[in-house]
Design a protein around this motif. Sequence first.
Motif, PDB file in Angstrom:
ATOM      1  N   SER A  92       0.842  -1.200   0.000  1.00 27.58           N
ATOM      2  CA  SER A  92       0.000   0.000   0.000  1.00 27.58           C
ATOM      3  C   SER A  92       0.873   1.245   0.000  1.00 27.58           C
ATOM      4  O   SER A  92       2.009   1.228   0.462  1.00 27.58           O
TER       5      SER A  92
ATOM      6  N   ASN B  45      -6.189   8.925   0.561  1.00 21.48           N
ATOM      7  CA  ASN B  45      -4.879   8.685  -0.033  1.00 21.48           C
ATOM      8  C   ASN B  45      -4.210  10.036  -0.267  1.00 21.48           C
ATOM      9  O   ASN B  45      -4.600  10.779  -1.162  1.00 21.48           O
TER      10      ASN B  45
ATOM     11  N   PHE C  48      -7.234  -1.858  -6.569  1.00 22.31           N
ATOM     12  CA  PHE C  48      -6.404  -1.000  -5.728  1.00 22.31           C
ATOM     13  C   PHE C  48      -5.259  -0.388  -6.533  1.00 22.31           C
ATOM     14  O   PHE C  48      -4.924   0.778  -6.351  1.00 22.31           O
TER      15      PHE C  48
ATOM     16  N   LEU D 263     -14.319   1.695   1.715  1.00 22.15           N
ATOM     17  CA  LEU D 263     -13.954   0.288   1.640  1.00 22.15           C
ATOM     18  C   LEU D 263     -14.840  -0.529   2.560  1.00 22.15           C
ATOM     19  O   LEU D 263     -15.140  -0.095   3.681  1.00 22.15           O
TER      20      LEU D 263
ATOM     21  N   ASN E  73       0.179  -3.293   3.988  1.00 25.16           N
ATOM     22  CA  ASN E  73       1.103  -2.306   4.565  1.00 25.16           C
ATOM     23  C   ASN E  73       2.538  -2.797   4.443  1.00 25.16           C
ATOM     24  O   ASN E  73       3.467  -2.008   4.355  1.00 25.16           O
TER      25      ASN E  73
ATOM     26  N   LEU F  67      -3.939   2.925  -4.741  1.00 24.60           N
ATOM     27  CA  LEU F  67      -3.790   2.624  -3.315  1.00 24.60           C
ATOM     28  C   LEU F  67      -2.630   1.706  -3.019  1.00 24.60           C
ATOM     29  O   LEU F  67      -2.184   1.621  -1.876  1.00 24.60           O
ATOM     30  N   ILE F  68      -2.124   1.010  -4.036  1.00 27.40           N
ATOM     31  CA  ILE F  68      -0.975   0.134  -3.859  1.00 27.40           C
ATOM     32  C   ILE F  68       0.023   0.377  -4.987  1.00 27.40           C
ATOM     33  O   ILE F  68      -0.319   0.888  -6.040  1.00 27.40           O
TER      34      ILE F  68
ATOM     35  N   LEU G 109      -6.127  -4.127   2.404  1.00 33.51           N
ATOM     36  CA  LEU G 109      -5.252  -2.951   2.356  1.00 33.51           C
ATOM     37  C   LEU G 109      -4.317  -2.905   3.562  1.00 33.51           C
ATOM     38  O   LEU G 109      -3.124  -2.610   3.419  1.00 33.51           O
ATOM     39  N   LYS G 110      -4.833  -3.237   4.733  1.00 33.52           N
ATOM     40  CA  LYS G 110      -3.979  -3.237   5.922  1.00 33.52           C
ATOM     41  C   LYS G 110      -2.901  -4.310   5.825  1.00 33.52           C
ATOM     42  O   LYS G 110      -1.757  -4.086   6.231  1.00 33.52           O
TER      43      LYS G 110
END
Length: 87
Positions: free
Chosen positions: A8, A26, A80, A35, A47, A85-86, A43-44
């Motif tokens: 992410s 973001n 994502f 989400l 990390n 986001l990533i 998403l977590k």
Amino acid sequence: MSERIWQSVPDISFYDGSDNEIIIYNPLSGETHQLNLLALDVLKFLNQPSTVDALIHYISSLYESWQDMDVELQLLVEQFDEIGLII
């Protein structure tokens, strides 16, 4: 050929939404997104750098597996990536 590593983007902010949704911000794009809880867990997990296979293994430890889970998680990772986001 090795599997791609995903992570992410840094400094994503998380805000409470409804019971089943979280709002994220973001800072790299300036965009907010809603989400569901599964997407939040994905998403977590991302990390830390990870492959989709490792992600599938992790998510299957949190949720009961469902038909086409691997396909759906791959699509979520692609979404994502498309919205930034990533990386």
